[in-house]
Design a protein around this motif. Structure first.
Motif, PDB file in Angstrom:
ATOM      1  N   UNK A 176       2.631  -3.796   8.359  1.00  0.00           N
ATOM      2  CA  UNK A 176       3.912  -3.094   8.484  1.00  0.00           C
ATOM      3  C   UNK A 176       4.405  -2.661   7.110  1.00  0.00           C
ATOM      4  N   UNK A 177       4.281  -3.556   6.129  1.00  0.00           N
ATOM      5  CA  UNK A 177       4.689  -3.219   4.761  1.00  0.00           C
ATOM      6  C   UNK A 177       3.827  -2.101   4.193  1.00  0.00           C
ATOM      7  N   UNK A 178       2.556  -2.141   4.527  1.00  0.00           N
ATOM      8  CA  UNK A 178       1.617  -1.116   4.059  1.00  0.00           C
ATOM      9  C   UNK A 178       2.044   0.256   4.593  1.00  0.00           C
ATOM     10  N   UNK A 179       2.347   0.275   5.895  1.00  0.00           N
ATOM     11  CA  UNK A 179       2.794   1.525   6.517  1.00  0.00           C
ATOM     12  C   UNK A 179       4.063   2.041   5.851  1.00  0.00           C
ATOM     13  N   UNK A 180       5.008   1.103   5.620  1.00  0.00           N
ATOM     14  CA  UNK A 180       6.263   1.478   4.978  1.00  0.00           C
ATOM     15  C   UNK A 180       6.024   2.054   3.580  1.00  0.00           C
ATOM     16  N   UNK A 181       5.116   1.420   2.842  1.00  0.00           N
ATOM     17  CA  UNK A 181       4.832   1.889   1.488  1.00  0.00           C
ATOM     18  C   UNK A 181       4.234   3.286   1.504  1.00  0.00           C
ATOM     19  N   UNK A 182       3.385   3.527   2.515  1.00  0.00           N
ATOM     20  CA  UNK A 182       2.796   4.870   2.624  1.00  0.00           C
ATOM     21  C   UNK A 182       3.885   5.897   2.925  1.00  0.00           C
ATOM     22  N   UNK A 183       4.826   5.515   3.804  1.00  0.00           N
ATOM     23  CA  UNK A 183       5.943   6.409   4.127  1.00  0.00           C
ATOM     24  C   UNK A 183       6.750   6.709   2.876  1.00  0.00           C
ATOM     25  N   UNK A 184       6.931   5.659   2.069  1.00  0.00           N
ATOM     26  CA  UNK A 184       7.680   5.805   0.816  1.00  0.00           C
ATOM     27  C   UNK A 184       7.002   6.820  -0.094  1.00  0.00           C
TER      28      UNK A 184
END
Lengths: 137, 136
Positions: free
Chosen positions: A121-129
Protein backbone atom coordinates in the motif's frame (compact mmCIF):
# COMPACT_ATOMS: atom_id res chain seq x y z
CA UNK A 1 18.46 7.31 -11.90
CA UNK A 2 16.19 4.33 -12.16
CA UNK A 3 12.80 4.58 -10.54
CA UNK A 4 13.66 1.80 -8.13
CA UNK A 5 16.61 3.78 -6.77
CA UNK A 6 14.26 6.14 -4.96
CA UNK A 7 15.13 5.41 -1.31
CA UNK A 8 11.57 4.88 -0.11
CA UNK A 9 10.87 2.41 -2.89
CA UNK A 10 14.03 0.42 -2.32
CA UNK A 11 13.33 0.28 1.42
CA UNK A 12 9.82 -1.00 0.75
CA UNK A 13 11.22 -3.51 -1.67
CA UNK A 14 13.53 -4.82 1.05
CA UNK A 15 10.53 -5.17 3.32
CA UNK A 16 8.51 -6.94 0.66
CA UNK A 17 11.25 -9.38 -0.23
CA UNK A 18 11.69 -10.12 3.45
CA UNK A 19 7.96 -10.86 3.83
CA UNK A 20 8.13 -13.05 0.74
CA UNK A 21 11.04 -15.01 2.14
CA UNK A 22 9.40 -15.30 5.54
CA UNK A 23 6.23 -16.65 3.96
CA UNK A 24 8.35 -19.41 2.46
CA UNK A 25 9.89 -20.29 5.83
CA UNK A 26 6.45 -20.31 7.50
CA UNK A 27 5.05 -22.54 4.73
CA UNK A 28 7.86 -24.99 5.45
CA UNK A 29 6.93 -25.02 9.13
CA UNK A 30 3.26 -25.64 8.42
CA UNK A 31 3.97 -28.33 5.82
CA UNK A 32 6.27 -30.11 8.27
CA UNK A 33 3.98 -29.73 11.28
CA UNK A 34 3.67 -33.51 11.64
CA UNK A 35 7.20 -34.53 10.69
CA UNK A 36 9.15 -36.07 13.57
CA UNK A 37 12.26 -34.19 14.71
CA UNK A 38 11.45 -31.09 12.67
CA UNK A 39 12.30 -27.82 14.38
CA UNK A 40 10.29 -24.76 13.40
CA UNK A 41 12.21 -21.80 11.99
CA UNK A 42 11.59 -18.13 11.50
CA UNK A 43 13.27 -15.37 9.54
CA UNK A 44 15.15 -12.62 11.36
CA UNK A 45 13.75 -9.16 10.68
CA UNK A 46 15.81 -6.85 8.46
CA UNK A 47 18.12 -4.54 10.39
CA UNK A 48 16.97 -0.95 10.68
CA UNK A 49 20.56 0.31 10.48
CA UNK A 50 21.07 -1.29 7.06
CA UNK A 51 17.96 0.33 5.65
CA UNK A 52 18.96 3.77 6.92
CA UNK A 53 22.57 3.56 5.85
CA UNK A 54 21.50 2.32 2.44
CA UNK A 55 24.75 0.44 2.09
CA UNK A 56 25.21 -2.91 0.49
CA UNK A 57 25.21 -5.67 3.01
CA UNK A 58 28.60 -7.23 3.62
CA UNK A 59 26.83 -10.53 4.22
CA UNK A 60 26.05 -10.70 0.51
CA UNK A 61 29.69 -11.08 -0.36
CA UNK A 62 31.47 -14.17 0.83
CA UNK A 63 35.13 -14.36 -0.05
CA UNK A 64 37.88 -16.78 0.81
CA UNK A 65 40.57 -15.41 3.09
CA UNK A 66 43.95 -15.16 1.36
CA UNK A 67 46.57 -15.54 4.09
CA UNK A 68 49.52 -16.25 1.82
CA UNK A 69 50.42 -14.52 -1.48
CA UNK A 70 50.08 -17.90 -3.23
CA UNK A 71 46.41 -18.22 -2.34
CA UNK A 72 43.83 -17.71 -5.03
CA UNK A 73 40.96 -15.66 -3.75
CA UNK A 74 37.53 -16.98 -4.51
CA UNK A 75 34.33 -15.11 -4.09
CA UNK A 76 30.67 -15.63 -4.55
CA UNK A 77 27.69 -13.46 -4.06
CA UNK A 78 24.73 -14.76 -2.22
CA UNK A 79 21.24 -13.54 -2.75
CA UNK A 80 17.75 -14.13 -1.53
CA UNK A 81 17.35 -16.16 1.62
CA UNK A 82 20.92 -15.86 2.80
CA UNK A 83 20.50 -12.14 3.30
CA UNK A 84 18.50 -12.82 6.41
CA UNK A 85 19.44 -15.42 8.93
CA UNK A 86 16.82 -17.96 9.86
CA UNK A 87 16.37 -18.39 13.56
CA UNK A 88 15.27 -21.50 15.36
CA UNK A 89 11.87 -20.96 16.84
CA UNK A 90 9.57 -22.88 19.14
CA UNK A 91 9.97 -23.71 22.76
CA UNK A 92 7.27 -26.33 23.01
CA UNK A 93 8.76 -29.56 21.68
CA UNK A 94 6.35 -32.47 21.36
CA UNK A 95 7.46 -36.02 22.20
CA UNK A 96 7.99 -36.67 18.49
CA UNK A 97 10.67 -33.96 18.45
CA UNK A 98 8.53 -31.52 16.48
CA UNK A 99 8.42 -27.92 17.72
CA UNK A 100 5.88 -26.47 15.28
CA UNK A 101 2.84 -24.92 16.90
CA UNK A 102 0.12 -24.58 14.26
CA UNK A 103 -1.70 -21.75 16.07
CA UNK A 104 1.50 -19.72 16.34
CA UNK A 105 2.30 -20.33 12.69
CA UNK A 106 -1.16 -19.19 11.64
CA UNK A 107 -0.71 -15.98 13.62
CA UNK A 108 2.67 -15.42 11.98
CA UNK A 109 1.24 -16.05 8.51
CA UNK A 110 -1.56 -13.56 9.17
CA UNK A 111 0.76 -10.87 10.53
CA UNK A 112 3.21 -11.44 7.69
CA UNK A 113 0.41 -10.98 5.19
CA UNK A 114 -0.64 -7.76 6.93
CA UNK A 115 2.89 -6.39 6.91
CA UNK A 116 3.20 -7.20 3.23
CA UNK A 117 -0.11 -5.50 2.57
CA UNK A 118 1.08 -2.38 4.41
CA UNK A 119 4.31 -2.32 2.40
CA UNK A 120 2.53 -2.68 -0.96
CA UNK A 121 0.00 0.00 0.00
CA UNK A 122 2.85 2.37 0.86
CA UNK A 123 4.58 1.45 -2.39
CA UNK A 124 1.45 2.31 -4.36
CA UNK A 125 1.12 5.60 -2.48
CA UNK A 126 4.74 6.48 -3.19
CA UNK A 127 4.23 5.81 -6.88
CA UNK A 128 1.17 8.08 -6.84
CA UNK A 129 3.29 10.72 -5.14
CA UNK A 130 5.85 10.48 -7.93
CA UNK A 131 3.10 10.85 -10.50
CA UNK A 132 1.85 13.98 -8.77
CA UNK A 133 5.40 15.36 -8.79
CA UNK A 134 5.57 14.65 -12.51
CA UNK A 135 2.41 16.67 -12.98
CA UNK A 136 0.13 13.85 -13.98
CA UNK A 137 -3.20 14.85 -12.48
CA UNK B 1 8.72 -16.08 -8.43
CA UNK B 2 9.27 -16.82 -4.79
CA UNK B 3 5.59 -16.87 -3.87
CA UNK B 4 5.15 -19.80 -6.20
CA UNK B 5 7.74 -21.69 -4.17
CA UNK B 6 5.69 -21.00 -1.04
CA UNK B 7 2.63 -22.41 -2.78
CA UNK B 8 4.55 -25.53 -3.82
CA UNK B 9 5.76 -26.11 -0.25
CA UNK B 10 2.21 -25.78 1.08
CA UNK B 11 1.01 -28.10 -1.69
CA UNK B 12 3.52 -30.72 -0.54
CA UNK B 13 1.89 -30.48 2.90
CA UNK B 14 -1.56 -30.93 1.36
CA UNK B 15 -0.39 -33.97 -0.56
CA UNK B 16 1.18 -35.58 2.52
CA UNK B 17 -1.93 -35.00 4.65
CA UNK B 18 -4.18 -36.33 1.87
CA UNK B 19 -2.02 -39.46 1.70
CA UNK B 20 -2.31 -39.81 5.47
CA UNK B 21 -6.08 -39.50 5.16
CA UNK B 22 -6.08 -42.29 2.58
CA UNK B 23 -4.27 -44.63 4.96
CA UNK B 24 -6.57 -43.69 7.85
CA UNK B 25 -9.63 -44.43 5.71
CA UNK B 26 -8.09 -47.77 4.78
CA UNK B 27 -7.72 -48.57 8.48
CA UNK B 28 -11.29 -47.50 9.32
CA UNK B 29 -12.76 -49.39 6.37
CA UNK B 30 -10.98 -52.56 7.45
CA UNK B 31 -11.74 -52.21 11.16
CA UNK B 32 -13.92 -55.34 11.11
CA UNK B 33 -12.25 -57.38 8.38
CA UNK B 34 -11.90 -61.03 9.34
CA UNK B 35 -9.17 -63.41 8.15
CA UNK B 36 -9.85 -65.54 5.06
CA UNK B 37 -8.92 -68.88 6.59
CA UNK B 38 -9.54 -70.22 10.11
CA UNK B 39 -6.75 -69.10 12.45
CA UNK B 40 -5.10 -66.80 9.86
CA UNK B 41 -4.06 -63.20 10.53
CA UNK B 42 -6.52 -60.39 9.65
CA UNK B 43 -5.80 -56.88 8.33
CA UNK B 44 -2.92 -55.19 10.15
CA UNK B 45 -3.22 -51.49 10.96
CA UNK B 46 -1.06 -49.23 8.76
CA UNK B 47 0.80 -46.17 10.07
CA UNK B 48 1.74 -43.28 7.76
CA UNK B 49 5.13 -41.66 8.32
CA UNK B 50 6.32 -38.23 7.27
CA UNK B 51 9.76 -37.29 6.02
CA UNK B 52 11.36 -33.90 5.59
CA UNK B 53 13.04 -33.67 2.23
CA UNK B 54 15.25 -30.88 0.92
CA UNK B 55 13.90 -29.84 -2.46
CA UNK B 56 16.94 -28.39 -4.24
CA UNK B 57 14.99 -26.60 -6.95
CA UNK B 58 12.92 -24.84 -4.27
CA UNK B 59 15.77 -24.52 -1.76
CA UNK B 60 13.26 -25.49 0.90
CA UNK B 61 12.39 -28.40 3.10
CA UNK B 62 9.20 -29.97 1.81
CA UNK B 63 7.32 -32.83 3.41
CA UNK B 64 6.79 -36.22 1.81
CA UNK B 65 4.86 -39.28 2.84
CA UNK B 66 7.46 -41.83 3.84
CA UNK B 67 7.33 -45.58 4.18
CA UNK B 68 4.00 -46.97 5.33
CA UNK B 69 4.74 -48.88 8.54
CA UNK B 70 2.56 -51.54 10.09
CA UNK B 71 1.33 -51.59 13.65
CA UNK B 72 2.98 -54.49 15.49
CA UNK B 73 0.49 -54.60 18.35
CA UNK B 74 -1.67 -57.68 19.08
CA UNK B 75 -4.89 -58.44 17.28
CA UNK B 76 -8.20 -58.23 19.07
CA UNK B 77 -9.50 -61.69 19.99
CA UNK B 78 -13.21 -62.39 20.06
CA UNK B 79 -14.76 -65.66 21.17
CA UNK B 80 -17.06 -66.69 18.32
CA UNK B 81 -17.01 -70.49 17.93
CA UNK B 82 -19.61 -70.49 15.12
CA UNK B 83 -17.63 -68.10 12.94
CA UNK B 84 -16.13 -69.61 9.77
CA UNK B 85 -12.77 -67.93 10.52
CA UNK B 86 -12.57 -69.10 14.14
CA UNK B 87 -9.44 -71.00 15.18
CA UNK B 88 -9.33 -74.28 17.13
CA UNK B 89 -10.10 -72.49 20.44
CA UNK B 90 -13.14 -70.77 18.94
CA UNK B 91 -11.48 -67.34 18.81
CA UNK B 92 -11.60 -65.01 15.81
CA UNK B 93 -8.74 -62.54 15.29
CA UNK B 94 -9.95 -59.03 14.50
CA UNK B 95 -7.67 -56.24 13.14
CA UNK B 96 -5.70 -54.14 15.67
CA UNK B 97 -7.58 -51.03 14.57
CA UNK B 98 -8.95 -48.76 17.26
CA UNK B 99 -11.66 -46.51 15.80
CA UNK B 100 -11.05 -43.88 18.47
CA UNK B 101 -7.36 -43.57 17.56
CA UNK B 102 -8.23 -43.40 13.86
CA UNK B 103 -10.80 -40.66 14.46
CA UNK B 104 -8.28 -38.59 16.43
CA UNK B 105 -5.69 -39.03 13.69
CA UNK B 106 -8.27 -38.03 11.12
CA UNK B 107 -9.09 -34.81 12.95
CA UNK B 108 -5.40 -34.00 13.20
CA UNK B 109 -4.86 -34.63 9.48
CA UNK B 110 -7.83 -32.40 8.71
CA UNK B 111 -6.46 -29.62 10.91
CA UNK B 112 -3.02 -29.76 9.29
CA UNK B 113 -4.65 -29.76 5.85
CA UNK B 114 -6.63 -26.66 6.73
CA UNK B 115 -3.49 -24.94 8.00
CA UNK B 116 -1.77 -25.55 4.66
CA UNK B 117 -4.84 -24.23 2.82
CA UNK B 118 -4.65 -21.15 5.02
CA UNK B 119 -1.01 -20.58 4.00
CA UNK B 120 -1.97 -20.88 0.34
CA UNK B 121 -4.82 -18.37 0.59
CA UNK B 122 -2.63 -15.91 2.54
CA UNK B 123 0.05 -16.23 -0.14
CA UNK B 124 -2.52 -15.72 -2.87
CA UNK B 125 -3.66 -12.51 -1.25
CA UNK B 126 -0.02 -11.36 -1.13
CA UNK B 127 0.38 -12.11 -4.85
CA UNK B 128 -2.80 -10.17 -5.55
CA UNK B 129 -1.35 -7.22 -3.62
CA UNK B 130 1.79 -7.34 -5.75
CA UNK B 131 -0.26 -7.28 -8.92
CA UNK B 132 -2.28 -4.37 -7.53
CA UNK B 133 0.87 -2.21 -7.59
CA UNK B 134 0.63 -2.29 -11.36
CA UNK B 135 -2.76 -0.66 -11.19
CA UNK B 136 -1.42 2.33 -9.27
Amino acid sequence: MAITDVPILSMLRTKMSWAQERQKVLAQNVANSDTPNYRGRDLAAPKFDDAVAGTSRPVDQVTLAATTPGHIGGGMSLNGASKYATTKGGYEVRPGGNSVNLEDEMMKVASNQMEYQAATALYTRSLTLLKVALGKR
Amino acid sequence: MDFMKTMTIAASGLKAQAGRMRIISENIANADSVPDAPGADPYRRKIPTFNTELDRSLDARVVTLGRVATDKSDFRLKYEPGHPSANADGNVKYPNVNSLVEMTDMREAQRSYEANINVISATRRMIQRTIDILKA
